[in-house]
Design a protein around this motif. Structure first.
Motif, PDB file in Angstrom:
ATOM      1  N   LEU A 175     -45.650  44.803 -18.266  1.00 49.56           N
ATOM      2  CA  LEU A 175     -46.685  45.897 -18.156  1.00 49.56           C
ATOM      3  C   LEU A 175     -46.224  47.371 -18.258  1.00 49.56           C
ATOM      4  N   ALA A 176     -45.080  47.489 -17.849  1.00 48.62           N
ATOM      5  CA  ALA A 176     -44.533  48.981 -17.943  1.00 48.62           C
ATOM      6  C   ALA A 176     -44.359  49.447 -19.671  1.00 48.62           C
ATOM      7  N   ALA A 177     -44.079  48.207 -20.477  1.00 49.24           N
ATOM      8  CA  ALA A 177     -43.792  48.588 -21.791  1.00 49.24           C
ATOM      9  C   ALA A 177     -45.104  48.656 -22.488  1.00 49.24           C
ATOM     10  N   GLY A 178     -46.344  48.406 -21.553  1.00 48.20           N
ATOM     11  CA  GLY A 178     -47.788  48.468 -22.153  1.00 48.20           C
ATOM     12  C   GLY A 178     -48.064  47.301 -23.295  1.00 48.20           C
ATOM     13  N   ASP A 179     -47.406  46.098 -23.037  1.00 43.79           N
ATOM     14  CA  ASP A 179     -47.282  45.071 -23.651  1.00 43.79           C
ATOM     15  C   ASP A 179     -48.448  43.784 -22.928  1.00 43.79           C
ATOM     16  N   ALA A 180     -49.734  44.260 -23.174  1.00 43.48           N
ATOM     17  CA  ALA A 180     -50.713  43.553 -22.508  1.00 43.48           C
ATOM     18  C   ALA A 180     -50.769  42.022 -22.733  1.00 43.48           C
ATOM     19  N   ALA A 181     -50.413  41.480 -24.047  1.00 47.20           N
ATOM     20  CA  ALA A 181     -50.576  40.356 -24.209  1.00 47.20           C
ATOM     21  C   ALA A 181     -49.393  39.346 -23.723  1.00 47.20           C
ATOM     22  N   ARG A 182     -48.132  39.830 -23.667  1.00 43.32           N
ATOM     23  CA  ARG A 182     -47.175  39.133 -22.939  1.00 43.32           C
ATOM     24  C   ARG A 182     -47.098  39.260 -21.450  1.00 43.32           C
ATOM     25  N   ALA A 183     -47.619  40.319 -20.958  1.00 37.90           N
ATOM     26  CA  ALA A 183     -48.123  40.307 -19.583  1.00 37.90           C
ATOM     27  C   ALA A 183     -49.139  39.696 -19.036  1.00 37.90           C
ATOM     28  N   SER A 184     -50.079  39.467 -19.862  1.00 39.35           N
ATOM     29  CA  SER A 184     -51.074  38.042 -19.543  1.00 39.35           C
ATOM     30  C   SER A 184     -50.482  37.034 -19.521  1.00 39.35           C
ATOM     31  N   ALA A 185     -49.658  36.652 -20.671  1.00 43.89           N
ATOM     32  CA  ALA A 185     -49.296  35.271 -20.836  1.00 43.89           C
ATOM     33  C   ALA A 185     -48.475  34.987 -19.515  1.00 43.89           C
ATOM     34  N   THR A 186     -47.359  35.783 -19.017  1.00 40.44           N
ATOM     35  CA  THR A 186     -46.623  35.722 -17.962  1.00 40.44           C
ATOM     36  C   THR A 186     -47.329  35.379 -16.767  1.00 40.44           C
ATOM     37  N   VAL A 187     -48.365  36.235 -16.464  1.00 40.11           N
ATOM     38  CA  VAL A 187     -49.113  36.049 -15.276  1.00 40.11           C
ATOM     39  C   VAL A 187     -49.775  34.778 -15.275  1.00 40.11           C
ATOM     40  N   ALA A 188     -50.237  34.314 -16.329  1.00 44.35           N
ATOM     41  CA  ALA A 188     -50.787  32.849 -16.520  1.00 44.35           C
ATOM     42  C   ALA A 188     -49.607  31.884 -15.972  1.00 44.35           C
ATOM     43  N   GLU A 189     -48.510  31.961 -16.563  1.00 42.33           N
ATOM     44  CA  GLU A 189     -47.492  31.184 -16.193  1.00 42.33           C
ATOM     45  C   GLU A 189     -47.265  31.097 -14.443  1.00 42.33           C
ATOM     46  N   LEU A 190     -47.214  32.422 -13.863  1.00 41.32           N
ATOM     47  CA  LEU A 190     -47.033  32.348 -12.476  1.00 41.32           C
ATOM     48  C   LEU A 190     -48.432  31.596 -11.901  1.00 41.32           C
ATOM     49  N   GLU A 191     -49.632  31.802 -12.224  1.00 40.55           N
ATOM     50  CA  GLU A 191     -50.567  31.359 -11.812  1.00 40.55           C
ATOM     51  C   GLU A 191     -50.500  29.704 -11.917  1.00 40.55           C
ATOM     52  N   ALA A 192     -50.102  29.221 -13.144  1.00 36.71           N
ATOM     53  CA  ALA A 192     -49.642  27.586 -13.403  1.00 36.71           C
ATOM     54  C   ALA A 192     -48.975  27.134 -12.075  1.00 36.71           C
ATOM     55  N   LEU A 193     -47.790  28.136 -11.937  1.00 38.56           N
ATOM     56  CA  LEU A 193     -46.887  27.674 -10.947  1.00 38.56           C
ATOM     57  C   LEU A 193     -47.488  27.873  -9.506  1.00 38.56           C
ATOM     58  N   ARG A 194     -48.317  28.493  -9.283  1.00 35.60           N
ATOM     59  CA  ARG A 194     -49.015  28.392  -7.851  1.00 35.60           C
ATOM     60  C   ARG A 194     -49.831  27.053  -7.925  1.00 35.60           C
ATOM     61  N   ASP A 195     -50.416  26.804  -8.669  1.00 28.06           N
ATOM     62  CA  ASP A 195     -51.192  25.698  -8.851  1.00 28.06           C
ATOM     63  C   ASP A 195     -50.442  24.657  -9.028  1.00 28.06           C
ATOM     64  N   ALA A 196     -49.184  24.444  -9.453  1.00 31.96           N
ATOM     65  CA  ALA A 196     -48.378  23.235  -9.345  1.00 31.96           C
ATOM     66  C   ALA A 196     -47.925  23.237  -7.996  1.00 31.96           C
ATOM     67  N   LEU A 197     -47.511  24.254  -7.128  1.00 29.19           N
ATOM     68  CA  LEU A 197     -47.080  24.173  -5.912  1.00 29.19           C
ATOM     69  C   LEU A 197     -47.926  23.748  -4.927  1.00 29.19           C
ATOM     70  N   ALA A 198     -49.357  23.963  -5.286  1.00 28.82           N
ATOM     71  CA  ALA A 198     -50.225  23.775  -4.281  1.00 28.82           C
ATOM     72  C   ALA A 198     -50.814  22.093  -4.370  1.00 28.82           C
ATOM     73  N   LEU A 199     -50.090  21.611  -5.395  1.00 28.44           N
ATOM     74  CA  LEU A 199     -50.551  20.114  -5.561  1.00 28.44           C
ATOM     75  C   LEU A 199     -49.430  19.295  -4.833  1.00 28.44           C
ATOM     76  N   SER A 200     -50.131  17.842  -4.238  1.00 31.51           N
ATOM     77  CA  SER A 200     -49.273  16.853  -3.734  1.00 31.51           C
ATOM     78  C   SER A 200     -49.932  15.577  -3.988  1.00 31.51           C
TER      79      SER A 200
END
Length: 311
Positions: A175-200
């Motif tokens: 985000l600081a570098a203005g790279d929206a594409a990579r920032a968005s992909a990394t946020v998506a990884e974090l959201e996938a991690l959140r979803d995986a942690l919520a599963l049992s």
């Protein structure tokens, strides 16, 4: 009166013959007009003209030949353009005004279209710039903050929290570098991690007439070896079968499936086979369990970890 008419007709005939002589001289300029330009004797030129007309069966008087030669030299019957070159050019433009207007209109249309296309492209680029600025300035930071907070709330093990923090730091750098594409992909990884942690769920070994309980593969690298797999389903706390993203070690492709095979040692495979052979029921049917807040499955039996998604 008749004699006057005959005299007039005779004069006209002589004039026509003289004009024909001039025309003959023009068409034979490669051979005859050079004779004049070199100032050869007129009687030689006269003789050649007599021969030309005699070959055509036309009787021509010497007077007509002399008159034709003199007329050619004086350019008496030659067409001379009237008016100045500029005037003739303007007249030509006036005659072609319809075509000129059409071409001018086409050029204008192309020019206007080019300006319109350039303006549209510039507008699209500006809209994209504004959208990216909004994405970096507000949308992605909000998603990042929410996903990171939720992942930390779900995490029950240190590794999960460290992974969430690492993803947040990486996204903030993009985000600081203005790279929206990579920032968005990394946020998506974090959201996938959140979803995986919520599963049992538990990985229950399948007992089904249409689905095998276990399979084996002969690897290409060693045809004397065998890889053994137990086929499992992820079952949630409410008893429903879940779909999980599973990467096949045979194709290296990840797909969402509700049934997949887990590679196990031969002894694990054989223990389950004997358990099932007794009465068709597997008493120890849980291969592993994934607790909420954890990253990995906690295995109830020895496994080798590789997975397959078809058999």
């Amino acid at each position: 009166m008749a004699g006057g008419v005959d005299a007039e007709r005779g004069g006209l005939d002589e004039l026509m013959l003289a004009m024909d002589v001039v025309d003959t001289l023009r068409h034979e300029e490669a051979a005859l007009t050079r004779e004049i330009s070199r100032d050869e004797r007129e009687d030689v030129l006269m003789e050649r003209l007599r021969g030309l007309y005699a070959a055509q069966g036309i009787a021509v008087t010497d007077e007509a030949l002399h008159a034709g030669i003199a007329a050619l030299r004086e350019k008496r019957f030659a067409y001379v353009r009237r008016g100045s070159a500029l005037g003739r050019r303007l007249a030509g433009l006036w005659i072609a005004r319809g075509k000129i207007a059409a071409v001018a209109g086409l050029v204008l249309l192309i020019a206007v279209g080019g300006v319109g296309w350039s303006a549209w492209r510039a507008g699209e680029a500006e809209r994209a710039r504004i959208a990216q600025a909004e994405l970096i300035g507000s949308v992605l930071p909000q998603r990042l903050s929410a996903a990171h907070a939720a992942a930390l709330a779900e995490a029950r093990v240190p590794d999960a929290r460290e992974q969430a923090d690492a993803l947040r730091t990486r996204a903030e750098g993009y985000l600081a570098a203005g790279d929206a594409a990579r920032a968005s992909a990394t946020v998506a990884e974090l959201e996938a991690l959140r979803d995986a942690l919520a599963l049992s769920y538990v990985l229950r070994i399948v007992v089904d007439e249409e689905i095998p309980t276990g399979v084996f593969r002969i690897p290409d690298a060693n045809e004397r070896a065998r890889n053994y797999y137990l086929v499992v389903q992820p079952i949630g706390p409410d008893g429903r079968v879940l779909e999980l993203p599973v990467e096949s070690e045979e194709t290296n492709e990840t797909t969402r499936v509700s049934v997949f095979g887990v590679r196990v040692p031969e002894r694990t495979f054989e223990a389950v086979r004997r358990d099932k052979e007794d009465d068709g029921i597997i008493r120890d049917d849980v291969l592993g369990e994934k607790p909420r807040g954890a990253l990995d499955v906690e295995w109830a039996m020895p496994v080798e970890g590789g997975r397959i998604t078809d058999w």
